[in-house]
Write a protein that holds these residues in place. Sequence first.
Motif, PDB file in Angstrom:
ATOM      1  N   ASP A  13       0.869  -1.172   0.000  1.00 17.85           N
ATOM      2  CA  ASP A  13       0.000   0.000   0.000  1.00 17.85           C
ATOM      3  C   ASP A  13       0.906   1.222   0.000  1.00 17.85           C
ATOM      4  O   ASP A  13       1.917   1.227   0.697  1.00 17.85           O
ATOM      5  N   ASP A  14       0.563   2.242  -0.771  1.00 16.29           N
ATOM      6  CA  ASP A  14       1.471   3.386  -0.846  1.00 16.29           C
ATOM      7  C   ASP A  14       1.245   4.422   0.256  1.00 16.29           C
ATOM      8  O   ASP A  14       1.838   5.497   0.227  1.00 16.29           O
ATOM      9  N   HIS A  15       0.421   4.088   1.249  1.00 18.92           N
ATOM     10  CA  HIS A  15       0.219   4.968   2.400  1.00 18.92           C
ATOM     11  C   HIS A  15       0.815   4.314   3.652  1.00 18.92           C
ATOM     12  O   HIS A  15       0.265   3.329   4.146  1.00 18.92           O
ATOM     13  N   GLY A  40       5.057   0.238  -3.385  1.00 23.56           N
ATOM     14  CA  GLY A  40       4.832   0.200  -4.822  1.00 23.56           C
ATOM     15  C   GLY A  40       5.256  -1.126  -5.412  1.00 23.56           C
ATOM     16  O   GLY A  40       5.747  -2.027  -4.720  1.00 23.56           O
ATOM     17  N   ASN A  61      -5.231   1.164  -5.754  1.00 16.42           N
ATOM     18  CA  ASN A  61      -4.732   2.500  -6.091  1.00 16.42           C
ATOM     19  C   ASN A  61      -3.311   2.682  -5.587  1.00 16.42           C
ATOM     20  O   ASN A  61      -3.074   2.776  -4.383  1.00 16.42           O
ATOM     21  N   MET A  62      -2.356   2.689  -6.520  1.00 15.21           N
ATOM     22  CA  MET A  62      -0.968   2.950  -6.167  1.00 15.21           C
ATOM     23  C   MET A  62      -0.342   3.751  -7.294  1.00 15.21           C
ATOM     24  O   MET A  62      -0.756   3.649  -8.449  1.00 15.21           O
ATOM     25  N   ARG A  63       0.654   4.553  -6.958  1.00 12.03           N
ATOM     26  CA  ARG A  63       1.360   5.299  -7.988  1.00 12.03           C
ATOM     27  C   ARG A  63       2.095   4.332  -8.912  1.00 12.03           C
ATOM     28  O   ARG A  63       2.679   3.350  -8.466  1.00 12.03           O
ATOM     29  N   GLY A  64       2.072   4.618 -10.215  1.00 11.84           N
ATOM     30  CA  GLY A  64       2.725   3.728 -11.172  1.00 11.84           C
ATOM     31  C   GLY A  64       1.846   2.513 -11.431  1.00 11.84           C
ATOM     32  O   GLY A  64       0.662   2.637 -11.750  1.00 11.84           O
ATOM     33  N   THR A  65       2.424   1.344 -11.299  1.00 14.70           N
ATOM     34  CA  THR A  65       1.689   0.095 -11.520  1.00 14.70           C
ATOM     35  C   THR A  65       0.593  -0.059 -10.476  1.00 14.70           C
ATOM     36  O   THR A  65       0.860  -0.007  -9.277  1.00 14.70           O
ATOM     37  N   ASN A  66      -0.645  -0.260 -10.919  1.00 16.96           N
ATOM     38  CA  ASN A  66      -1.725  -0.405  -9.942  1.00 16.96           C
ATOM     39  C   ASN A  66      -1.824  -1.838  -9.432  1.00 16.96           C
ATOM     40  O   ASN A  66      -1.136  -2.741  -9.924  1.00 16.96           O
TER      41      ASN A  66
END
Length: 207
Positions: A13-15, A40, A61-66
């Motif tokens: 998770d990007d958070h 990521g 939902n992640m930056r770049g590759t989902n």
Amino acid sequence: MPTEPSIKILLIDDHPLVRDGLRARLEAVPAFQVVAEAGGAQEALSHAHHIAIDLALMDINMRGTNGIELTAQFHALFPHIAVLILSMHDKAEYVMQAMQAGARGYVLKDAPGQDIVCAIETVISGGIYYSAALARQLSRPMTPGLVLTARERQILHQIAEGKSNKQIARELDLSVRTVETHRLNIKRKLNIDGQAELIKFALQQIY
């Protein structure tokens, strides 16, 4: 004697705050061990290459590759790692895309904490798990919009009008072979065998 951790989990998770909360919730279960975290795709893939992991719990939902794209990569590269999606998205098309990519379960972020525990146990034991709200959605009659592409829905509409492959090809400026391929894909996705059954389904959905 205390239970030794037996299920090794990778959090994706990007958070960071979300990961912190998940780690605390999961490690309260004696059988669970969070062995790595990733913000990521590249970091997650690196961990999977170098650490023994049983299950990847990942957001979409992640930056770049989902998360759906990353699920497909995990499924191809690490088929022994079960993927469980944890997402805020509650639309059936996200669920279908995730499962087609190789996910074994889909849990909503606003579901009770016990749902995540149950989902991990179910997926690790070889089952499939959906949050209750999603299970209700997926139990409804299937509609083309859930699984078909825009082009496939166009062709389904043409089928409902009784047009042949040649007529559809001319109408949509496609080759006959392309139309035939779309027909096969529609039948496969909707689990339909015969031509008559396909026409009946098309008529029910379009009219």
